[in-house]
Scaffold this active site. Structure first.
Site, PDB file in Angstrom:
ATOM      1  CG  HIS A 401      -0.493   0.238   2.526  1.00 43.29           C
ATOM      2  ND1 HIS A 401      -0.531   1.487   3.103  1.00 43.29           N
ATOM      3  CD2 HIS A 401       0.035  -0.580   3.463  1.00 43.29           C
ATOM      4  CE1 HIS A 401      -0.064   1.397   4.348  1.00 43.29           C
ATOM      5  NE2 HIS A 401       0.297   0.167   4.590  1.00 43.29           N
ATOM      6  CG  ASP A 411       2.722   1.215   8.003  1.00 45.68           C
ATOM      7  OD1 ASP A 411       2.365   0.877   6.865  1.00 45.68           O
ATOM      8  OD2 ASP A 411       1.994   1.091   9.003  1.00 45.68           O
ATOM      9  CD  GLU A 448      -2.668  -1.413   5.486  1.00 43.42           C
ATOM     10  OE1 GLU A 448      -2.475  -2.461   6.105  1.00 43.42           O
ATOM     11  OE2 GLU A 448      -2.417  -0.296   5.992  1.00 43.42           O
ATOM     12  CD  GLU A 449      -1.508   2.589   7.686  1.00 47.87           C
ATOM     13  OE1 GLU A 449      -2.116   1.977   8.584  1.00 47.87           O
ATOM     14  OE2 GLU A 449      -0.284   2.469   7.490  1.00 47.87           O
ATOM     15  CG  ASP A 477       2.018  -2.767   5.368  1.00 56.80           C
ATOM     16  OD1 ASP A 477       2.603  -1.680   5.390  1.00 56.80           O
ATOM     17  OD2 ASP A 477       0.841  -2.901   5.769  1.00 56.80           O
ATOM     18  CG  HIS A 563       0.422   3.843  12.405  1.00 59.57           C
ATOM     19  ND1 HIS A 563      -0.765   3.184  12.571  1.00 59.57           N
ATOM     20  CD2 HIS A 563       0.984   3.290  11.287  1.00 59.57           C
ATOM     21  CE1 HIS A 563      -0.922   2.277  11.606  1.00 59.57           C
ATOM     22  NE2 HIS A 563       0.146   2.319  10.820  1.00 59.57           N
TER      23      HIS A 563
HETATM   24 ZN   LIG Z   1       1.026  -0.486   6.430  1.00 58.17          ZN
END
Ligand SMILES: [Zn+2]
Length: 766
Positions: A401, A411, A448-449, A477, A563
């Site tokens: 993603h 990420d 995706e998140e 990922d 994140h």
């Molecule tokens: Zn991810």
């Protein structure tokens, strides 16, 4: 890192230079030299008399006849069984030599210049970037857009009334640092949890450890009332959406979740980012708390522009019911300091510097106010397709993603950078004459998140073609968060993954392959390969909904700035992968897995391993039944006999594979494995995974069709197998005969799909 970038600065990621490797006929044919020798000998014959001439003509004719027959036979057998493999082997070796760390670092820097949350203009810019790179590499690219429900923060505030009458207003901001220009970017989305409903609540606080079901059971046991309170829980146990769900079930009015230093910052003297890799005290984790998969308003069907949409209030949308916010460790410390009540159980203590951890509730009182903007917006998946030369209707699918909560250096764009580096290598192979036997599809997912949305909508839209034609899905990922290879797979792909990692050097260990280090990190004789039952990334729709065999892997696993504002290029360059060698290694594994799936004559699937894995899960079921004091009439025997049937079928097909590859006696048999017969063998290998699907799906969750791999009810990230059986055992409670009948029914259902897999492998109608 200037020195290495300068060294490679004369190379362009779009350069087409490659070491051309041509497989010439002379080089490839083992038959030519002997043929040529025979002709030479004939020309040099010294015999002149007619008698001798007549004999020599007869002998010559016989020899030539035999030679021609032999040549034709050998040529037929050889070209049938060896030529394609030998050619593709050369290209596979070539692929490994073409890795370029400059390319990976360049793409990562470009992709992570700005934060790019799904649905924002910045994320459309990254889609265009990926598309343009595919095209510059000569790979035909296209977009697929969906309109999906997304969620953004409008307003949020959190304050704490202390027992002494004073109030703390929390800023909910992550600190900016001079050592990190990215941390000063004003476009970063404020801290929030996607799909949290708006709300305005004031309440006393209860500490609930990781917020698991058993943590709430413990609170009940201790006698703490959660109803009407705000729950504070720490990250690290289960999916954050399940923390909020469990809090709501217990009657809480809101949830706040923080990043405990125990999980996100090392104890001791290392300090925090930007001085070390660890999450600063103000750092926090954004994320989604949605319980479903795919667009909430189109569960089970694609969210195309003019699709049917549920109202947001429909329970099938599975949106959370109470407001929730993520907070930092330093804010959590202030809140926990204001709690009284009993001391927490020992194992509930984290690493916050508190005189004692207390459960609450009160005396501190928290005010939480949150306003959400929930809106349907377009998202954009990007694809590049390399058409197969011999079986264009068989798809090997690679996916990663692109959308990120902040900059996404780990990420997910370490994965996107690896995908683009891999694409560069494939484009060079194409220029050197390689064509994959089967079609390779490169996918770059959006949203995706928010809940694996871009991949899920695409799988739902293409369900029938994927069901009939998809060989496997290979997901990456977070490609790189540090050293240490990790992987998950459906079990028939374990051996392929092992073989491939034996061919790629570990960038963190001199003279060791990734396989060597991977196995060294395992306490066992084989490396640890997890399974794909959880909902952690874009493989979920492929395996759990469409029954497509899948793999997921990367370097480093969990990482501290996940994140947060600090998941940016600066962190990656300093701590994640300073030389970008790990990115290159991931591209090598990813590409080589894909090349084998796309080029191998016979698909590298091992169903014996699958059957053995199912036997282990059966043992787990037996143990769970014992723990739950199951009555004797609850039998696992249906599973046992179904797995035995699968073992037989797997044995037969693995023998058939050996024969088709000429690896076993009788060798002449392999000559009869022409393209048709191999296609039939490959189809059975490809389709067997589909037979694990059941149209009714998991109990109460019919979107999850796969009865072996899916999330359990109380943890969306959990990776247990046979979720339907385990959930029914967990629900048995007091153990009425009716509840045990449900357990037995779930055992039968799983046994039936395993038998269907056996029939699919055998390939004959019963
Ligand atoms: Zn991810």
């Amino acid at each position: 890192m200037q020195h290495f970038l300068e060294r490679w600065s004369n190379l362009s990621p779009f350069s087409s230079d490659c070491k051309i490797y041509h497989v010439s006929i002379e080089e490839a044919s083992p038959l030519r030299p002997s043929n040529a020798d025979a002709t030479t000998r004939q020309k040099a014959s010294p015999f002149k008399t007619s008698y001798l001439n007549a004999i020599s003509i007869v002998i010559g004719v016989i020899i030539i006849g035999l030679s021609v027959a032999l040549v034709f036979h050998l040529l037929a057998t050889w070209s049938e069984n060896h030529e394609p493999e030998r050619k593709s082997d050369h290209f596979h070796d070539q692929f490994l030599e073409l890795g370029c760390n400059w390319t990976a670092s360049h793409h990562l820097r470009e992709l992570t210049r700005e934060p790019h949350v799904a649905g924002t203009g910045e994320n459309f810019v990254t889609a265009e970037y990926v598309h343009s790179v595919f095209e510059k590499y000569g790979l035909p690219a296209h977009y697929v857009d969906y309109n999906v429900l997304l969620s953004y923060p409008v307003h949020r505030s959190l304050s704490l009334d202390l027992p002494n009458g004073s109030t703390i207003e929390f800023s909910l901001q992550e600190a900016a640092f001079d050592g990190d220009p990215y941390s000063k970017n004003k476009k970063v989305i404020p801290s929030f949890l996607a799909y949290s409903p708006s709300g305005n609540v004031s309440a006393e606080v209860v500490y609930a450890n990781y917020g698991r079901e058993k943590d709430f059971d413990k609170l009940k046991e201790i006698g703490i009332e959660v109803k009407g309170a705000i729950v504070i829980a720490r990250y690290g146990g289960i999916y954050r959406g399940d923390v909020v769900l469990n809090s709501a079930k217990a009657g809480a009015v809101a949830t706040i979740i923080y990043s405990d230093p125990e999980e996100y910052a090392a104890n001791g003297t290392q300090g925090f980012y930007p001085d070390s890799q660890w999450l600063p005290p103000s750092g926090l984790q954004r994320g989604s708390i949605y319980e479903g998969i795919g667009d909430p308003l189109t569960p089970g069907w694609p969210s195309t522009a003019r699709a049917e949409r549920l109202p947001v209030s429909d329970p099938a949308a599975q949106l959370p019911k109470i407001p929730a916010l993520p907070i930092s460790a330093q804010d959590a410390k202030s809140i926990l300091l204001a709690l009284g009540g009993p001391q927490v159980p020992y194992e509930w203590q984290g690493s916050l510097d508190l005189p004692s951890y207390r459960i609450g509730r009160g005396p501190g009182k928290l005010h939480l106010s949150y306003t959400e903007n929930q809106t349907v917006l377009p998202i954009r998946d990007v694809f590049a397709v390399i058409k197969g030369s011999e079986e264009p209707d068989r798809y090997v699918i690679l996916g990663n993603h692109r959308d990120a909560w902040t900059f996404g250096a780990v990420d997910p764009n370490s994965g996107t950078a690896s995908l683009l580096e891999l694409s560069q290598r494939l484009s060079k192979l194409l220029k050197c004459g390689w064509r994959p036997r089967r079609t390779i599809v490169l996918c770059n997912w959006d949203a995706e998140e928010y809940g694996l949305i871009g991949s899920t909508e695409w799988v739902e839209e293409n369900a029938d073609l994927l069901g009939a034609r998809a060989v496997a899905y290979v997901n990456v990922d977070c490609a790189v968060a540090g050293p240490g290879f990790f992987a998950s797979a459906t079990p028939q792909l374990d051996s392929l993954l092992k073989e491939v990692t034996k061919k790629v050097n570990d960038p963190d260990a001199a003279k060791a392959t990734i396989y060597d280090s991977w196995i060294a990190a395992s306490a066992d004789t084989s490396p640890i390969i997890d399974r794909l039952g959880g909902g952690g990334s874009d493989y979920a729709a492929f395996i759990q909904h469409a029954g497509v065999p899948a793999i997921d892997f990367g370097f480093g696993g969990d990482y501290p700035v996940y994140h947060s504002l600090y998941d940016n290029y600066n962190w990656m360059e300093k701590f994640g992968d300073p030389l970008f060698h790990r990115h290159v290694a991931i591209s090598s594994v990813w590409g080589l897995v894909a090349l084998h799936l796309a080029d191998d004559d016979v698909l590298p699937f091992d169903y014996l391993n699958y059957a053995h894995e199912l036997q282990k899960y059966m043992k787990t079921v037996e143990a769970e039944l014992r723990t739950a004091n199951a009555p004797n009439y609850v039998a696992v025997e249906p599973l046992d006999s179904a797995i035995a049937q699968l073992l037989d079928a797997a044995n037969d097909i693995s023998f058939e594979k050996e024969v088709a590859l000429c690896k076993t006696e009788p060798k002449k048999e392999c000559a009869f494995h022409g393209p048709q017969k191999k296609r039939s063998l490959n189809d059975r290998l490809m389709l067997a995974e589909r037979a694990f699907l059941d149209s009714d799906g998991l109990p109460g969750r019919s979107w999850y069709k796969h009865l072996v791999y899916g999330p359990t009810r109380n943890d969306n990230y959990g990776t247990t197998a046979f979720p339907g059986i385990l959930d029914s055992i967990a629900n048995v409670g007091g153990g009425s005969a009716q509840k045990w009948a449900i357990v037995q029914h779930e055992i039968w259902r799983v046994a039936r799909v395993i038998k269907r897999v056996a029939v699919a492998l055998q390939g004959d109608l019963t």
